[in-house]
Design a protein around this motif. Structure first.
Motif, PDB file in Angstrom:
ATOM      1  N   GLY A 409       0.779  -1.229   0.000  1.00 48.59           N
ATOM      2  CA  GLY A 409       0.000   0.000   0.000  1.00 48.59           C
ATOM      3  C   GLY A 409       0.809   1.277   0.000  1.00 48.59           C
ATOM      4  O   GLY A 409       0.252   2.368  -0.136  1.00 48.59           O
ATOM      5  N   THR A 410       2.133   1.182   0.153  1.00 46.16           N
ATOM      6  CA  THR A 410       2.971   2.376   0.143  1.00 46.16           C
ATOM      7  C   THR A 410       3.170   2.873  -1.289  1.00 46.16           C
ATOM      8  O   THR A 410       2.980   2.126  -2.253  1.00 46.16           O
ATOM      9  CB  THR A 410       4.341   2.082   0.778  1.00 46.16           C
ATOM     10  OG1 THR A 410       4.978   1.003   0.044  1.00 46.16           O
ATOM     11  CG2 THR A 410       4.174   1.666   2.230  1.00 46.16           C
ATOM     12  N   ASP A 411       3.553   4.147  -1.411  1.00 47.13           N
ATOM     13  CA  ASP A 411       3.763   4.726  -2.734  1.00 47.13           C
ATOM     14  C   ASP A 411       4.935   4.064  -3.446  1.00 47.13           C
ATOM     15  O   ASP A 411       6.005   3.852  -2.859  1.00 47.13           O
ATOM     16  CB  ASP A 411       4.055   6.228  -2.620  1.00 47.13           C
ATOM     17  CG  ASP A 411       2.827   7.023  -2.200  1.00 47.13           C
ATOM     18  OD1 ASP A 411       1.726   6.451  -2.223  1.00 47.13           O
ATOM     19  OD2 ASP A 411       2.973   8.204  -1.853  1.00 47.13           O
ATOM     20  N   ASN A 412       4.737   3.739  -4.712  1.00 51.33           N
ATOM     21  CA  ASN A 412       5.821   3.265  -5.568  1.00 51.33           C
ATOM     22  C   ASN A 412       6.476   4.517  -6.160  1.00 51.33           C
ATOM     23  O   ASN A 412       6.168   4.936  -7.273  1.00 51.33           O
ATOM     24  CB  ASN A 412       5.271   2.349  -6.666  1.00 51.33           C
ATOM     25  CG  ASN A 412       6.361   1.641  -7.442  1.00 51.33           C
ATOM     26  OD1 ASN A 412       7.516   2.066  -7.443  1.00 51.33           O
ATOM     27  ND2 ASN A 412       6.007   0.561  -8.118  1.00 51.33           N
ATOM     28  N   VAL A 413       7.347   5.125  -5.374  1.00 49.94           N
ATOM     29  CA  VAL A 413       7.851   6.467  -5.668  1.00 49.94           C
ATOM     30  C   VAL A 413       8.507   6.541  -7.043  1.00 49.94           C
ATOM     31  O   VAL A 413       8.258   7.485  -7.821  1.00 49.94           O
ATOM     32  CB  VAL A 413       8.841   6.913  -4.569  1.00 49.94           C
ATOM     33  CG1 VAL A 413       9.443   8.267  -4.931  1.00 49.94           C
ATOM     34  CG2 VAL A 413       8.136   6.991  -3.224  1.00 49.94           C
ATOM     35  N   GLU A 414       9.327   5.571  -7.377  1.00 45.62           N
ATOM     36  CA  GLU A 414      10.026   5.602  -8.661  1.00 45.62           C
ATOM     37  C   GLU A 414       9.032   5.614  -9.824  1.00 45.62           C
ATOM     38  O   GLU A 414       9.186   6.380 -10.784  1.00 45.62           O
ATOM     39  CB  GLU A 414      10.948   4.390  -8.786  1.00 45.62           C
ATOM     40  CG  GLU A 414      11.691   4.337 -10.127  1.00 45.62           C
ATOM     41  CD  GLU A 414      12.541   3.086 -10.278  1.00 45.62           C
ATOM     42  OE1 GLU A 414      13.047   2.854 -11.386  1.00 45.62           O
ATOM     43  OE2 GLU A 414      12.681   2.335  -9.282  1.00 45.62           O
ATOM     44  N   SER A 470      -5.534  30.241  -3.547  1.00 41.80           N
ATOM     45  CA  SER A 470      -4.715  30.633  -2.396  1.00 41.80           C
ATOM     46  C   SER A 470      -4.543  29.496  -1.397  1.00 41.80           C
ATOM     47  O   SER A 470      -3.767  29.626  -0.452  1.00 41.80           O
ATOM     48  CB  SER A 470      -5.352  31.843  -1.686  1.00 41.80           C
ATOM     49  OG  SER A 470      -5.366  32.967  -2.527  1.00 41.80           O
ATOM     50  N   VAL A 471      -5.279  28.407  -1.598  1.00 42.22           N
ATOM     51  CA  VAL A 471      -5.185  27.299  -0.655  1.00 42.22           C
ATOM     52  C   VAL A 471      -4.864  26.011  -1.402  1.00 42.22           C
ATOM     53  O   VAL A 471      -5.178  25.866  -2.584  1.00 42.22           O
ATOM     54  CB  VAL A 471      -6.494  27.116   0.144  1.00 42.22           C
ATOM     55  CG1 VAL A 471      -6.839  28.382   0.910  1.00 42.22           C
ATOM     56  CG2 VAL A 471      -7.643  26.703  -0.760  1.00 42.22           C
ATOM     57  N   ALA A 472      -4.213  25.105  -0.708  1.00 40.65           N
ATOM     58  CA  ALA A 472      -3.956  23.761  -1.233  1.00 40.65           C
ATOM     59  C   ALA A 472      -4.359  22.761  -0.156  1.00 40.65           C
ATOM     60  O   ALA A 472      -3.915  22.870   0.993  1.00 40.65           O
ATOM     61  CB  ALA A 472      -2.494  23.579  -1.599  1.00 40.65           C
ATOM     62  N   PHE A 473      -5.226  21.841  -0.527  1.00 37.81           N
ATOM     63  CA  PHE A 473      -5.649  20.809   0.418  1.00 37.81           C
ATOM     64  C   PHE A 473      -4.620  19.683   0.427  1.00 37.81           C
ATOM     65  O   PHE A 473      -4.195  19.205  -0.623  1.00 37.81           O
ATOM     66  CB  PHE A 473      -7.014  20.252   0.017  1.00 37.81           C
ATOM     67  CG  PHE A 473      -8.162  21.146   0.399  1.00 37.81           C
ATOM     68  CD1 PHE A 473      -8.730  21.075   1.661  1.00 37.81           C
ATOM     69  CD2 PHE A 473      -8.656  22.067  -0.508  1.00 37.81           C
ATOM     70  CE1 PHE A 473      -9.782  21.896   2.016  1.00 37.81           C
ATOM     71  CE2 PHE A 473      -9.704  22.893  -0.171  1.00 37.81           C
ATOM     72  CZ  PHE A 473     -10.277  22.815   1.101  1.00 37.81           C
ATOM     73  N   ILE A 474      -4.237  19.270   1.603  1.00 39.72           N
ATOM     74  CA  ILE A 474      -3.288  18.164   1.762  1.00 39.72           C
ATOM     75  C   ILE A 474      -3.929  17.102   2.639  1.00 39.72           C
ATOM     76  O   ILE A 474      -3.847  17.142   3.872  1.00 39.72           O
ATOM     77  CB  ILE A 474      -1.962  18.633   2.410  1.00 39.72           C
ATOM     78  CG1 ILE A 474      -1.416  19.871   1.719  1.00 39.72           C
ATOM     79  CG2 ILE A 474      -0.959  17.490   2.398  1.00 39.72           C
ATOM     80  CD1 ILE A 474      -0.997  19.649   0.288  1.00 39.72           C
ATOM     81  N   PRO A 475      -4.637  16.134   2.032  1.00 36.17           N
ATOM     82  CA  PRO A 475      -5.174  15.030   2.844  1.00 36.17           C
ATOM     83  C   PRO A 475      -4.023  14.216   3.433  1.00 36.17           C
ATOM     84  O   PRO A 475      -3.116  13.797   2.713  1.00 36.17           O
ATOM     85  CB  PRO A 475      -5.979  14.207   1.831  1.00 36.17           C
ATOM     86  CG  PRO A 475      -6.267  15.153   0.699  1.00 36.17           C
ATOM     87  CD  PRO A 475      -5.061  16.037   0.634  1.00 36.17           C
ATOM     88  N   VAL A 476      -4.066  14.027   4.722  1.00 39.08           N
ATOM     89  CA  VAL A 476      -3.015  13.249   5.384  1.00 39.08           C
ATOM     90  C   VAL A 476      -2.948  11.848   4.786  1.00 39.08           C
ATOM     91  O   VAL A 476      -1.880  11.262   4.636  1.00 39.08           O
ATOM     92  CB  VAL A 476      -3.274  13.186   6.904  1.00 39.08           C
ATOM     93  CG1 VAL A 476      -2.255  12.276   7.583  1.00 39.08           C
ATOM     94  CG2 VAL A 476      -3.216  14.575   7.507  1.00 39.08           C
ATOM     95  N   GLY A 477      -4.121  11.318   4.413  1.00 39.97           N
ATOM     96  CA  GLY A 477      -4.156  10.018   3.750  1.00 39.97           C
ATOM     97  C   GLY A 477      -4.466  10.163   2.279  1.00 39.97           C
ATOM     98  O   GLY A 477      -5.007   9.243   1.680  1.00 39.97           O
ATOM     99  N   GLY A 478      -4.167  11.300   1.702  1.00 41.47           N
ATOM    100  CA  GLY A 478      -4.524  11.569   0.306  1.00 41.47           C
ATOM    101  C   GLY A 478      -3.903  10.559  -0.645  1.00 41.47           C
ATOM    102  O   GLY A 478      -2.700  10.330  -0.613  1.00 41.47           O
ATOM    103  N   SER A 479      -4.714   9.980  -1.511  1.00 49.20           N
ATOM    104  CA  SER A 479      -4.215   8.916  -2.385  1.00 49.20           C
ATOM    105  C   SER A 479      -4.085   9.348  -3.830  1.00 49.20           C
ATOM    106  O   SER A 479      -3.462   8.657  -4.617  1.00 49.20           O
ATOM    107  CB  SER A 479      -5.167   7.706  -2.318  1.00 49.20           C
ATOM    108  OG  SER A 479      -6.451   8.055  -2.802  1.00 49.20           O
TER     109      SER A 479
END
Length: 641
Positions: A409-414, A470-479
Motif C-alpha cells: 500500500g505504500t507509494d511506488n515512488v520511482e 490561495s489554498v492547497a488541500f493536503i489530505p493526510v491520507g490523500g491517495s
C-alpha cells in the motif's frame, strides 16, 4: 465475480508474460505505442472474441498466444452440472490463492489457422485416476462408483457432485485430498458428451460482461468493431438477474421442443436405414447469442444513426451513457461489468473530460463494476488515486507494467515520478498557495469546500474555498496523484498551515495538541467538536439527498457519538434488500471489504449531495454554523496576512 489479475504472453508487444493487477478503477499510462490499448484488446479477446495471426508477438518462439484472467469475489455456491448447488472449492477448481484462474490459449498453424482452448488452472487432486472425473456425466460416474465397489450409503446417486466426492474419497480414504497444480481443459476440442462443456457453460454465466469502447476508430461500413453504447446496453440488460432466467427458460423450451421434432425425424430414418439412424442424434452445438437478436440504436429525426455522427457527438453520448450507468447502478441490481475506454479526453471540452472521468470514478465505486481507461492528460490523471495507476514502459526490450503503489500500500515512488515525467507538467501550486489545509481524507476536502460554498452564498464575506488558488488541500491520507505532486512541490515551503481533523481518532486529537503547543502563529489545528465532519449534517438533508435518488431510508435521531456514515450505509443496504449487514459475505475478510466499500460511497455522497441540501438554519440547528464559520475565518486571516 471480479477481475483480479490479467496475464498476457506472446500478444503483440508482450512477448514475455506480464501481469497486471486489476482493481475497481484502473488507469493505463505510458508513451504512445507502448501497449496500453493492447491490454484492453487482450481482455476483449478473452471475453468476446479471438486474436488474428498478426496479433502474435514479432519473433515469437511459438505460434501461441496466452491470455489469463484471475477472478476473485466468487459466488459461495453455484449450479454446475446438476440442479443442486456446489462450489468451485469443493470441485477443486481454485488456484493456490483461492481464486478462479482461467487460461485461454490460442494456437496458430503456419498457414494461420486458429485453434482456441480454455483451461482452469487449479489445485486439483494429484491422483491421475481422477484427472477425467469432471468430464464424466452422471450415468458414467454411477458406473465408475459400482466398478470401484463403493457403497451407496451416504451417496446421493442423483447428484453428480456427490458421486465425484465419493470417488475422490475412495482414492484418499480417511485423509485430506492431496493436490497439485493442473490445467483442466474446459473448452475446445471436447467431445459433445464431455461433461466439462456443461460445467464451462455454467461457469461462464458468472463471468463479468466486458464492454470496450474505441469510438474514434476510422468509420468503415465493413468494420464490425465499431462500438455503440446502445449495443452494450442490450448486452447488460440481457445479463440482469430478472432477465437471464427468462431467457434460460425460453432456451430450454425451444431446445426441448426442437429435440422432440429431431428425435421424431431420427425415428423415421430408423425405419429406412437402421445403421444410419444409430449414428444420428440431436444436439445444440453452442449457446444462443441473444445480443445478436435484439438491436437498439439512437437516431436523429433524419434517421442518421450514432455510428455515422462525428466523434465529438459520439463522445457526448458515451459520456451520458457512463453518467446514466452511475445513477442506475446505485439503485438497481446489475450483472458484473468491466468498462474499458480509450482516452476519454479525445475530442472533448475540458469540462466534459472531467465529467466523464468523475463518472468513471463513481462507476468504479458502485457494486459489481470495474473501469479501465487510458489517458495522456496530466490533469485527468491527477484526479486518480495512485493505487489505480498502471504505468507501462519498455525496459531491456521487454514491455513491463508497474502500479502506482506497492503491494503493502505504500507509494511506488520511482514509478509515480516516471508517470509524472511521462504526462508532463501537473498543476504546480507552489507560487500561488498561501495556506496549506491539512485534513484526513478526500471526503473532508469535499465537505469543507461544499460548506464554504453554501455559507458564501449566505454571506459573501465568508471565505469560499471552491477553486480558490490561495489554498492547497493536503489530505493526510490523500491517495490521488495530484496530492502526491502537491506534497512534493510544497516540501520545505513556508505557507501557513491549517489542520482540521475529526475528534473520533485519539491520534488526531494528540496531533492537534502537539501542533498548537508549538505556539507558531502560522500554524493552527482544530478537532471537530462533534464526532466527525459528517456529524454536522441535518437528518432531513440526508433523507432528501437519498430520496432524490429513489432510495427512501429511515434513520434514528443523530446523537453526538453516532457513527453517521456507518448508520446511513446500513440503512441504504437494508432498503436495497441485500440481506443483513453482517451477512453480506461468508468470508470475514471480504465482508469487511464490502462494508468499507459501502461506507466509503456513503461518505462521498454525504459530503457532496447531502451538503447541497443543507441550509444555514439547518446548520444552526445541528450547532455547526458558528464552528465552521470560525474555521473559514481563520483560513481567511492566513490568506490576508
Amino acid at each position: 465475480m471480479k477481475l483480479k489479475l490479467l496475464k498476457i504472453r506472446n500478444f503483440r508487444s508482450y512477448s514475455n508474460e506480464v501481469e497486471i493487477r486489476i482493481d475497481d478503477l484502473n488507469v493505463l499510462i505510458g508513451r504512445n505505442d507502448v501497449g496500453k490499448s493492447s491490454i484492453m484488446e487482450a481482455l476483449d479477446i478473452f471475453f468476446n472474441g479471438k486474436p488474428d495471426f498478426s496479433d502474435l508477438s514479432i519473433g515469437a518462439g511459438e505460434l501461441q498466444i496466452d491470455i489469463t484472467c484471475v477472478f476473485s469475489d466468487l459466488p459461495d455456491s453455484l449450479i454446475l452440472d446438476d440442479s443442486v448447488s456446489t462450489s468451485l472449492a469443493s470441485e477443486f477448481l481454485l488456484n493456490d490463492d483461492g481464486d478462479l484462474e482461467i487460461v485461454k490459449q490460442f494456437k496458430f498453424s503456419r498457414a494461420g489457422t486458429l485453434t482456441a482452448e480454455s483451461f482452469i488452472k487449479c489445485l486439483y487432486p494429484d491422483n491421475e485416476a481422477l484427472d477425467d472425473l469432471l468430464s464424466k456425466k452422471r450415468n458414467t460416474l454411477k458406473l465408475q462408483l459400482d466398478e470401484l465397489g463403493i457403497g451407496h450409503e451416504g451417496v446421493n446417486r442423483t447428484q453428480s457432485k456427490d458421486l465425484r466426492r465419493a470417488i475422490r474419497d475412495h482414492y484418499y480414504p480417511g485423509q485430506e485430498v492431496q493436490t497439485t497444480q493442473k490445467l483442466i481443459k474446459i473448452e475446445g476440442k471436447l467431445d459433445n458428451e464431455d461433461n466439462r462443456k456443461k460445467i464451462w457453460a455454467s461457469i461462464s454465466k458468472y463471468l463479468p460482461i466486458y464492454s470496450l469502447f474505441f469510438v474514434d476508430k476510422k468509420l468503415d461500413d465493413q468494420d464490425s468493431d465499431i462500438q455503440d453504447p446502445m449495443k452494450e446496453i442490450v448486452k447488460e440488460v440481457l445479463g440482469r438477474p430478472d432477465i437471464a432466467p427468462l431467457l434460460e427458460q425460453l432456451k430450454e423450451q425451444i431446445q426441448s421442443a426442437s429435440t422432440v421434432l429431431a428425435d421424431a425425424t431420427i425415428e423415421k430414418v430408423n425405419e429406412l436405414d437402421v445403421t444410419l439412424a444409430e449414428t444420428l442424434r440431436s444436439n445444440f452445438p453452442k449457446e444462443p447469442s441473444w445480443n445478436t437478436i435484439f438491436k437498439l440504436s439512437l437516431e436523429d429525426d433524419r434517421g442518421i444513426s450514432l455510428n455515422k455522427r462525428g466523434s465529438g457527438i459520439r463522445r457526448l453520448v458515451l459520456l451520458s451513457f457512463f453518467r446514466a450507468q452511475v445513477d442506475r447502478r446505485k439503485t438497481d441490481q446489475a450483472p458484473n461489468v468491466i468498462y474499458a475506454l480509450e482516452e476519454p479526453e479525445t475530442s472533448q471540452h475540458p469540462d466534459f473530460q472531467m465529467m466523464i472521468v468523475n463518472s468513471m470514478k463513481e462507476l468504479a465505486e458502485t457494486e459489481n463494476a470495474q473501469v479501465i481507461f487510458t489517458t495522456h492528460n496530466s490533469n485527468l490523471a491527477g484526479e486518480i488515486p495512485k493505487s489505480s495507476l498502471r504505468y507501462i514502459f519498455k525496459e531491456d526490450g521487454n514491455t513491463q507494467i508497474e502500479s502506482g503503489t506497492n503491494e503493502d500500500g505504500t507509494d511506488n515512488v520511482e514509478i509515480i515520478d516516471r508517470i509524472i515525467e511521462t504526462l508532463g507538467a501537473l498543476p504546480d501550486p507552489k507560487n500561488k498557495v498561501k495556506v496549506l489545509i491539512f485534513v484526513e481524507g478526500e471526503n473532508d476536502v469535499n465537505g469543507l469546500i461544499n460548506y464554504s460554498k453554501m455559507l458564501n452564498n449566505h454571506d459573501a464575506n465568508i471565505l469560499n474555498l471552491d477553486n480558490n488558488e490561495s489554498v492547497a488541500f493536503i489530505p493526510v491520507g490523500g491517495s490521488q496523484l495530484k496530492f502526491y505532486v502537491e506534497k512534493k512541490y510544497l516540501d520545505g515551503l513556508t505557507q501557513a498551515q491549517f489542520h482540521l481533523y475529526d475528534s473520533d481518532k485519539p491520534e488526531y486529537v494528540q496531533k492537534v495538541q502537539e501542533l498548537n503547543a508549538e505556539n507558531n502563529p502560522r500554524k493552527i489545528g482544530f478537532n471537530t467538536t462533534k464526532r466527525e465532519l459528517e456529524s454536522y449534517l441535518h437528518i432531513d438533508a440526508i433523507l432528501e439527498c437519498y430520496a432524490e435518488k429513489g432510495i427512501d431510508i429511515t434513520l434514528e435521531a443523530i446523537e453526538e457519538d453516532t457513527d453517521l456514515p456507518l448508520e446511513v450505509a446500513k440503512a441504504v443496504h437494508s432498503v436495497n434488500g441485500e440481506g443483513t449487514w453482517e451477512e453480506m459475505h461468508s468470508d470475514p475478510r471480504l465482508l469487511i471489504e464490502k462494508q468499507k466499500s459501502k461506507i466509503s460511497r456513503v461518505k462521498q455522497r454525504l459530503n457532496t449531495d447531502a451538503i447541497s441540501k443543507m441550509t444555514v438554519p439547518r446548520l444552526q440547528e445541528t450547532e455547526g454554523f458558528d464552528e465552521i464559520v470560525m474555521w473559514l475565518n481563520q483560513i481567511s486571516d492566513f490568506i490576508n496576512n
